[in-house]
Write an enzyme that holds these catalytic residues in place. Structure first.
Site, short mmCIF file in Angstrom:
data_model
loop_
_atom_site.label_atom_id
_atom_site.label_comp_id
_atom_site.label_asym_id
_atom_site.label_seq_id
_atom_site.Cartn_x
_atom_site.Cartn_y
_atom_site.Cartn_z
N GLY A 273 108.12 66.01 2.66
CA GLY A 273 109.30 65.98 1.80
C GLY A 273 110.51 66.47 2.56
N CYS B 183 105.76 65.64 -1.85
CA CYS B 183 105.93 67.09 -1.80
C CYS B 183 104.90 67.76 -0.92
CB CYS B 183 105.81 67.70 -3.20
SG CYS B 183 107.01 67.05 -4.37
N ASN C 12 102.82 69.41 -6.21
CA ASN C 12 102.70 68.18 -5.45
C ASN C 12 101.92 67.19 -6.30
OD1 ASN C 12 100.64 67.10 -2.64
ND2 ASN C 12 102.46 66.15 -3.48
N GLY C 13 102.53 66.06 -6.59
CA GLY C 13 101.88 65.06 -7.41
C GLY C 13 102.85 64.45 -8.40
N TYR D 164 98.40 57.69 6.38
CA TYR D 164 99.79 57.94 6.76
C TYR D 164 100.32 59.32 6.37
CZ TYR D 164 104.90 57.50 6.80
OH TYR D 164 106.22 57.70 7.03
#
Length: 485
Positions: free
Chosen positions: A42, A16, A117-118, A257
């Site tokens: 995302g 996300c 996010n997570g 990345y």
């Protein structure tokens, strides 16, 4: 459908990206721009929720930001000077519109929107208890657990309810929440997932990465600290730290990345760190060759670092087309193999007869590396040496990354020699975990707690994994039952 992204389909996927704007004209338009910059985090779905001072407005859709939020009528339908947005891949919850964020609920205190996010690693256990107590869930997303914990908290103020909710969750979270009173931004106590704050005139902006601030013309103020809760009301910005201090463990793969190379993470240029990883890889695993070739696009900075350190020329041996969509309709089995070449094609005139070093960021299942090596063979490469700018990925991530089951990770099943045979390379080497830390200006020693979450490489998970532990116990019971039968 036949994929035209064969080199991206076998990657670890960040789940996300979040972006929030407080007190800016056309806030939803700014959020849409910010989400464009975070699209790499995302690509499954996107959503924006705005507040016009009286009402909340939401638009959520499957697919990319472009096509869903580049229409004037959509942005006009999201009025107000406050807005929050989200781009998503799914780890918890199926791919469905009901799971697209921001999630919104009407609480006793008023509207509440949250972008996350997570991954909450005890979400299933919390959900069972909430349902037992009468909560009715509208999604299968772990994020909704946070809303129900806030709604059912016995504390008096919304802020106290929110902190009470956070104290019950485990795992990784960077949250941007929007209420009629203000905007809340916070990170989990270990800071596993990133979150930064910026300013655009008098507006306050929160984002997963600094590149999103750049895109909207905002200036970077600072990162939200691990365990910090920032509350913006009117023109006031307050910071509270409701958790006992612990040593942070931000995700090391953000540097390898996930983050865009033009972002700044933990005070370091992602691009510079990736070049340093490539240089370290060249020092640890040299090989006599003619060319250093990146696997586009994520392997490029590390390949530059490898070439500079080794003195071997850097060349673009794989050419990527930027004008092909994600998929195309397959007209027959006879053209299945052509899907690879639609997006990436070997630079045959450069490669033929050469000894090449291919540099990539990671190997997950190994299917991508197998395709790349075969592409180089077909183009006439004399030797193919694979160099990977991260240690072997042997463990699954439970903190918001779409990782295959551990049994499907190539490095879990095979040693490096077996992996080399699997991808048909002449040699294969990974940067060491110590080398990765060195490239980040740190050291990973057995006598001190790691400075990063590197569980995907080491299995050293920094938090409890309640849901995963329960699933493993259930699997053991099922295996035992099968043996008894």
């Amino acid at each position: 459908m036949l994929t035209t992204q064969p080199f991206e389909d076998d990657k670890l996927r960040e789940e996300c990206g979040v972006f929030g704007v407080w007190h800016a004209d056309a806030a939803s338009a700014l959020v849409a721009l910010g989400l464009h910059a975070l699209q790499h985090r995302g690509q499954e779905a996107a959503g924006i929720t705005s507040w016009d001072g009286h009402h909340f407005h939401s638009h959520r859709a499957m697919g990319h930001v472009a096509g869903n939020f580049d229409r004037d009528d959509i942005i006009r339908g999201l009025p107000g000077n406050v807005a929050v947005g989200h781009v998503r891949y799914s780890t918890t919850g199926e791919t469905a519109l009901r799971n697209v964020q921001p999630l919104y609920a009407d609480l006793a205190s008023g509207g509440f929107a949250v972008a996350h996010n997570g991954n909450i690693s005890n979400a299933m256990a919390l959900r069972r208890e909430l349902v037992r107590r009468g909560s009715i869930f509208q999604s299968t997303s772990d994020t909704e657990v946070i809303i129900h914990l806030v709604a059912t908290s016995t504390y008096r103020t919304l802020m106290d309810k929110f902190i009470d909710a956070l104290r019950q969750v485990e795992g990784a979270y960077s949250l941007i929440c929007m209420t009629p009173e203000g905007m809340i931004a916070c990170r989990d106590p270990l800071g596993i997932r990133p979150l930064v704050m910026g300013k655009l005139g008098k507006a306050t902006i929160f984002a997963s990465e600094t590149v999103a601030l750049d895109v909207v013309g905002a200036t970077f103020e600072r990162a939200i600290d691990p365990g910090e809760v920032v509350i913006v009301t009117g023109e006031e910005i307050r910071s509270i730290r409701p958790f006992p201090p612990v040593s942070p463990r931000p995700c090391i793969f953000e540097h390898v990345y996930f983050s865009r190379p033009d972002s700044i993470v933990d005070g370091s240029s992602v691009y510079d760190v990736r070049k340093a990883i490539g240089a370290q890889l060249a020092t640890e695993s040299p090989v006599d060759a003619d060319l250093v070739i990146p696997v586009p696009d994520s392997g490029t900075p590390a390949a530059i670092g490898y070439a500079q350190q080794s003195g071997i020329p850097f060349e673009l041996g794989i050419i990527r087309s930027h004008y092909v969509g994600r998929t195309f309709i397959q007209p027959g089995d006879q053209v299945r193999h052509l899907g690879v070449r639609l997006k990436h094609n070997a630079n045959r005139a450069l490669i033929a007869g050469k000894r090449v070093i291919l540099v990539d960021d990671s190997i997950v299942r190994g299917t991508t590396s197998l395709k790349i090596v075969q592409m180089m063979r077909d183009a006439g490469a004399a030797e193919i040496h694979m160099r990977i700018a991260s240690p072997p990925t042997r463990h699954s991530c439970f903190y918001g990354v779409d990782t295959p089951e551990r049994t499907k990770l190539l490095a879990h099943k095979l040693d490096i020699g077996g992996m080399q045979d699997f991808i048909h390379a002449d040699s294969l080497a990974f940067v060491s975990i110590e080398g990765l830390y060195k490239a980040l200006g740190e050291s990973r020693r057995a006598d001190i707690r790691p400075q990063y979450c590197d569980a995907c490489f080491t299995g050293d998970y920094p938090t409890r994994l309640t849901d995963q532990d329960e699933l493993e116990v259930e699997d053991q019971f099922e295996m035992l039952a099968e043996r008894v039968v």
